[in-house]
Design a protein around this motif. Structure first.
Motif, short mmCIF file in Angstrom:
data_model
loop_
_atom_site.label_atom_id
_atom_site.label_comp_id
_atom_site.label_asym_id
_atom_site.label_seq_id
_atom_site.Cartn_x
_atom_site.Cartn_y
_atom_site.Cartn_z
N SER A 25 -1.11 -3.93 6.60
CA SER A 25 0.15 -3.33 6.16
C SER A 25 0.70 -2.46 7.28
O SER A 25 0.07 -1.46 7.63
N GLN B 286 -4.11 -0.37 7.08
CA GLN B 286 -2.78 0.22 7.07
C GLN B 286 -2.60 1.04 8.34
O GLN B 286 -3.40 0.92 9.25
N GLY C 68 4.54 -0.31 -2.82
CA GLY C 68 4.12 -1.26 -1.79
C GLY C 68 2.62 -1.39 -1.69
O GLY C 68 2.09 -2.48 -1.47
N ASP C 69 1.91 -0.27 -1.88
CA ASP C 69 0.45 -0.32 -1.88
C ASP C 69 -0.08 -1.08 -3.09
O ASP C 69 -1.08 -1.79 -2.99
N GLN D 165 -4.40 1.24 -2.06
CA GLN D 165 -4.63 -0.21 -2.08
C GLN D 165 -5.99 -0.54 -2.70
O GLN D 165 -6.13 -1.53 -3.43
N THR E 111 8.01 -6.95 1.15
CA THR E 111 8.46 -6.50 -0.16
C THR E 111 9.92 -6.09 -0.04
O THR E 111 10.34 -5.51 0.96
N MET F 153 -5.85 -8.42 6.21
CA MET F 153 -4.48 -8.15 5.81
C MET F 153 -4.06 -6.79 6.37
O MET F 153 -4.75 -5.79 6.13
N ALA G 242 0.19 -4.71 -2.24
CA ALA G 242 -0.83 -5.13 -1.29
C ALA G 242 -2.19 -5.28 -1.95
O ALA G 242 -2.90 -6.29 -1.76
N LEU H 167 1.82 -7.46 6.23
CA LEU H 167 2.63 -6.97 5.12
C LEU H 167 3.59 -5.89 5.61
O LEU H 167 3.18 -4.96 6.31
N ALA I 131 -4.18 -8.87 -2.68
CA ALA I 131 -5.53 -9.12 -2.16
C ALA I 131 -6.49 -9.49 -3.29
O ALA I 131 -7.32 -10.38 -3.13
N LYS J 191 -2.54 5.56 1.65
CA LYS J 191 -2.32 4.12 1.55
C LYS J 191 -3.60 3.33 1.40
O LYS J 191 -3.66 2.34 0.67
N LEU K 248 -8.51 -4.89 4.11
CA LEU K 248 -7.15 -4.36 4.12
C LEU K 248 -7.05 -3.20 5.09
O LEU K 248 -7.88 -2.28 5.07
#
Length: 305
Positions: free
Chosen positions: A158, A133, A247-248, A42, A216, A156, A251, A177, A255, A38, A131
């Motif tokens: 996730s 995750q 989804g990645d 991203q 999402t 951010m 994201a 997210l 960004a 992930k 970012l």
């Protein structure tokens, strides 16, 4: 600049007619080894959307490391903060059925050894975006988030794959997210009632947490709640081949456009278009669209005036 603190994997992907039930063996296609994780996903999505991106992550001292970094290297992601720790690089074992839906078994490998202090190899400042995750130890992600906030960066997070994060830890993020299932799981974990749909659930979460929450929604696009407004954007009408990494993609592209100064609604429209495009190709990283594709798709769909 965008800095991604997170996982780097190699994905072992096999296609089959349907996912096996417990105890069942099903025939599959030839397997593929595809770069993933992930964090790396991203980072690559943001880079292909035009952002300057640095990756902070860990790989193992094995033959898989170079393969896991291949797409990031080719697209010019800064890998100066990627460290080698332990024997094995993270691996995701992915099965994709005829509908393009996937199941994933994750072996963390070196990702489990990433440290929050590794973020110190990148110089952060106000205006940068970090970012995070959930495929590296969350305590280390939280330490990285605190350091990033001290530097003035936007954070951010996730929450994927979902883990039960305490309310106080969520305060470290500016934007949260989730997908629709993760939104409902987070609401229940926090003692909140999920709404009848994703929009209602993210609105409840945003009010409770005092943070922007974005979900999402697969083929229905994405929805955000900021506490003062709700923003809904559509997905592109596509026939999905493989949803891995969609989804990645969202994201990373979100960004990238926010890093350029795009308003949240515009960044979400472009990110939703990019996520849709990623579903039309097999694999995670090879499926991620480039900036020209994203702009063209969004314009054709009427997403931009």
């Amino acid at each position: 600049m965008i800095v991604v603190f997170g996982s780097i994997n190699i994905d072992l992907v096999c296609r089959t007619d349907h996912h096996p039930r417990p105890g069942e063996t099903v025939p599959g296609s030839d397997y593929q080894l595809i770069p993933g994780g992930k964090g790396a996903n991203q980072a690559l999505a943001a880079r292909r959307a035009g952002a300057n991106v640095a990756m902070v992550g860990a790989v193992g001292a094995d033959d898989m490391a170079a393969a896991a970094l291949a797409e990031l290297t080719a697209d010019g992601v800064d890998l100066g903060a990627v460290v080698t720790r332990g024997a094995t690089t993270g691996m995701a074992i992915i099965t994709v059925d005829r509908h393009g839906e996937n199941t994933i078994v994750l072996s963390p490998g070196a990702n489990a050894r990433l440290k929050g202090e590794d973020l110190g190899a990148v110089r952060l400042g106000p205006g940068d975006t970090v970012l995070l995750q959930m495929e590296v130890p969350f305590a280390e992600s939280l330490a990285a988030a605190k350091a990033a906030r001290a530097a003035g960066a936007r954070i951010m997070l996730s929450i994927a794959p979902f883990l039960p994060i305490e309310r106080a830890a969520l305060a470290a993020a500016d934007i949260i997210l989730v997908n629709e299932t993760e939104a409902a799981d987070l609401a229940r974990h926090l003692g909140l009632a999920p709404g009848p749909d994703g929009a209602a659930t993210v609105a409840t979460l945003a009010r409770d947490l005092g943070r922007t929450v974005i979900a999402t929604l697969g083929g229905d696009g994405a929805v955000a709640a900021t506490g003062t407004e709700t923003i809904a954007v559509p997905a592109l009408p596509v026939d999905p081949v493989d949803t891995t990494g969609a989804g990645d993609t969202f994201a990373g592209v979100l960004a990238a456009f926010m890093d350029e100064g795009a308003p949240l609604a515009e960044a979400m429209r472009l990110a939703a278009s990019a996520g849709s495009l990623a579903c039309t190709r097999l694999g995670a990283q090879p499926s991620f669209p480039r900036r020209a594709e994203i702009d063209e798709a969004a314009n054709q769909d009427g997403a931009l005036a």
